[in-house]
Design a protein around this motif. Structure first.
Motif, mmCIF file in Angstrom:
data_model
loop_
_atom_site.group_PDB
_atom_site.id
_atom_site.type_symbol
_atom_site.label_atom_id
_atom_site.label_comp_id
_atom_site.label_asym_id
_atom_site.label_seq_id
_atom_site.Cartn_x
_atom_site.Cartn_y
_atom_site.Cartn_z
ATOM 1 N N ALA A 183 9.742 -31.392 36.038
ATOM 2 C CA ALA A 183 8.744 -30.787 37.406
ATOM 3 C C ALA A 183 9.186 -30.243 39.050
ATOM 4 O O ALA A 183 9.003 -28.993 39.256
ATOM 5 C CB ALA A 183 8.051 -31.859 37.241
ATOM 6 N N SER A 184 10.348 -31.220 38.817
ATOM 7 C CA SER A 184 11.063 -30.718 39.940
ATOM 8 C C SER A 184 11.809 -29.139 40.145
ATOM 9 O O SER A 184 12.011 -28.674 40.399
ATOM 10 C CB SER A 184 12.043 -32.212 40.392
ATOM 11 N N GLU A 185 12.880 -29.394 38.509
ATOM 12 C CA GLU A 185 13.473 -27.960 38.201
ATOM 13 C C GLU A 185 12.135 -27.063 38.301
ATOM 14 O O GLU A 185 12.544 -26.007 39.386
ATOM 15 C CB GLU A 185 13.500 -28.017 37.053
ATOM 16 N N SER A 186 11.132 -26.882 38.258
ATOM 17 C CA SER A 186 10.256 -26.247 38.306
ATOM 18 C C SER A 186 9.881 -25.602 39.652
ATOM 19 O O SER A 186 10.473 -24.715 40.077
ATOM 20 C CB SER A 186 9.265 -25.851 37.245
ATOM 21 N N ALA A 187 9.368 -26.745 40.411
ATOM 22 C CA ALA A 187 8.656 -26.849 41.454
ATOM 23 C C ALA A 187 10.114 -25.758 42.312
ATOM 24 O O ALA A 187 9.775 -25.277 43.692
ATOM 25 C CB ALA A 187 8.978 -27.509 42.200
ATOM 26 N N PHE A 188 11.107 -26.068 42.002
ATOM 27 C CA PHE A 188 12.539 -26.419 42.938
ATOM 28 C C PHE A 188 13.088 -23.871 42.193
ATOM 29 O O PHE A 188 12.951 -23.746 43.369
ATOM 30 C CB PHE A 188 13.718 -26.712 42.743
ATOM 31 N N VAL A 197 10.317 -22.383 41.505
ATOM 32 C CA VAL A 197 10.285 -21.228 42.041
ATOM 33 C C VAL A 197 10.088 -20.920 43.415
ATOM 34 O O VAL A 197 10.274 -19.725 43.925
ATOM 35 C CB VAL A 197 8.195 -22.022 41.950
ATOM 36 N N ALA A 198 10.608 -21.986 44.190
ATOM 37 C CA ALA A 198 10.395 -22.488 45.562
ATOM 38 C C ALA A 198 11.963 -20.915 46.196
ATOM 39 O O ALA A 198 11.482 -20.144 47.182
ATOM 40 C CB ALA A 198 10.817 -23.210 45.906
ATOM 41 N N ALA A 199 12.792 -21.666 45.104
ATOM 42 C CA ALA A 199 14.474 -20.446 45.580
ATOM 43 C C ALA A 199 14.293 -18.897 44.933
ATOM 44 O O ALA A 199 14.835 -17.834 45.885
ATOM 45 C CB ALA A 199 15.552 -20.962 44.473
ATOM 46 N N LEU A 200 13.569 -19.369 44.096
ATOM 47 C CA LEU A 200 13.246 -17.473 44.157
ATOM 48 C C LEU A 200 12.911 -16.688 45.332
ATOM 49 O O LEU A 200 12.359 -15.682 45.263
ATOM 50 C CB LEU A 200 12.347 -17.388 42.417
ATOM 51 N N ALA A 201 11.546 -17.523 45.454
ATOM 52 C CA ALA A 201 10.759 -17.354 46.958
ATOM 53 C C ALA A 201 11.478 -16.926 48.003
ATOM 54 O O ALA A 201 11.273 -15.916 48.530
ATOM 55 C CB ALA A 201 9.365 -18.005 47.251
ATOM 56 N N ALA A 202 12.647 -17.885 47.880
ATOM 57 C CA ALA A 202 13.615 -17.447 49.669
ATOM 58 C C ALA A 202 14.404 -16.347 48.750
ATOM 59 O O ALA A 202 15.168 -16.481 49.512
ATOM 60 C CB ALA A 202 14.024 -19.017 48.943
ATOM 61 N N GLY A 203 14.433 -15.852 48.134
ATOM 62 C CA GLY A 203 15.374 -15.076 47.597
ATOM 63 C C GLY A 203 17.173 -15.239 46.992
ATOM 64 O O GLY A 203 17.695 -14.504 47.414
ATOM 65 N N THR A 204 16.793 -17.101 45.845
ATOM 66 C CA THR A 204 17.644 -17.477 46.414
ATOM 67 C C THR A 204 18.368 -17.932 44.684
ATOM 68 O O THR A 204 17.504 -17.499 43.882
ATOM 69 C CB THR A 204 18.173 -18.823 46.429
#
Length: 319
Positions: A16-21, A23-30
């Motif tokens: 769950a933590s992996e998926s959430a991060f 998603v957020a990281a891709l949205a941040a361009g990482t």
């Protein structure tokens, strides 16, 4: 900095933590790469292929060891529930064995409950800033260490020994540089309880030296130079020049003396030889004149003056 694209290795044991991060990281361009092999992650960090590592908390002992080995190369971002942020920082500082270490700590902490693009960007910027501060500090420490090593090498290969004396009776030694061995003593011997510096000062010079120190202290003079003889471990007599400074506490009272004791025996012997030769020339029945390379007369002895009929003032300095 806001347009920076980071490449991060993701070592997360909770789906769950992996998926959430992610998603957020891709949205941040990482860019995110899932990694399970610590050896591979370490190689990528050292080569610069990855900018950092993102890990969940609590980390295992294996993760702590890995992060400790790679701390000089990586940005570390911990994922943790808000209530465990302090615990994450504390555990990161202590490491898996509970021993303090300056290499492993949370560069940035993200709350699993508030993962978004902005939060990831701020965490990456914070982690990178901390890493840069670490690098500046590391380089500064290295420069200071190199300077200290160079100074130590210069001291250890010189005839000047650094001392710090306590102000109590007998002048016990609180510190001495390693090259005190030129006087036949070891640093451990000189700083041992029961050893007093005054015990190695020549008995004929001790009273005069103490009187001069007392006079300087009474007059408020905190820097002074002494000349006296000391006895080496083998009983040899050596002349030293002692340049000492009084260090005072907040109350103005002396807390200790520190200074440099330089072996000047050879210099004194050379000066004595020059004095003897000078007296011999002065008293010589022969006429003596000394000129420089340009032919200017630098010295004439009394016999030369008597024979020439001129005084020294009229001769010396002329060509």
């Amino acid at each position: 900095m806001s347009n920076r694209v980071w490449s991060l290795g993701l070592i997360v044991d909770d789906p769950a933590s992996e998926s959430a991060f992610v998603v957020a990281a891709l949205a941040a361009g990482t860019r995110v790469e899932r990694i399970r092999d610590f050896g591979r992650a370490a190689a990528q960090l050292r080569s610069g292929e990855l900018d950092g590592i993102v890990a969940t908390f609590p980390p295992s002992a294996t993760w702590i060891t890995f992060l400790r080995d790679c701390a000089a190369h990586s940005m570390c971002v911990w994922l943790a529930p808000t209530s465990r942020v302090e615990e994450a920082y504390t555990r990161g500082m202590a490491g898996s064995t509970g021993q303090d270490t300056e290499q492993v700590f949370a560069h940035a902490v993200l709350s699993e409950a508030h993962l978004g693009a902005d939060e990831v960007r701020r965490a990456m910027l914070a982690a990178e800033h901390v890493r840069r501060l670490q690098e500046v500090t590391r380089r500064s420490v290295m420069r200071e260490s190199e300077a200290a090593s160079l100074a130590q090498m210069v001291i250890e290969n010189s005839a000047s020994v650094v001392f710090r004396w306590r102000t109590s009776s007998g002048s016990p030694v609180a510190y001495v540089s390693d090259n005190v061995r030129i006087f036949g003593y070891t640093p451990e011997e000189v700083t041992a309880p029961g050893f007093f510096y005054q015990s190695i000062v020549h008995p004929e010079d001790l009273e005069a030296a103490l009187r001069q120190i007392k006079q300087c202290r009474e007059e408020g003079v905190d820097t002074f130079t002494l000349s006296y003889r000391i006895l080496t471990h083998d009983g040899e007599v050596r002349w030293v020049e002692d340049r000492t400074r009084v260090v005072r506490g907040d109350d103005g009272e002396p807390t200790f003396h520190q200074g440099v004791v330089t072996d000047v025996t050879d210099q004194r012997e050379a000066d004595e030889q020059r004095q003897i030769l000078s007296q011999a020339v002065e008293q010589s029945p022969g006429s003596v004149a000394i000129a420089d390379l340009r032919g200017r007369i630098r010295y004439v002895n009394p016999r030369y003056c008597a024979l020439s009929g001129y005084g020294r003032d009229a001769i010396e300095g002329r060509e």
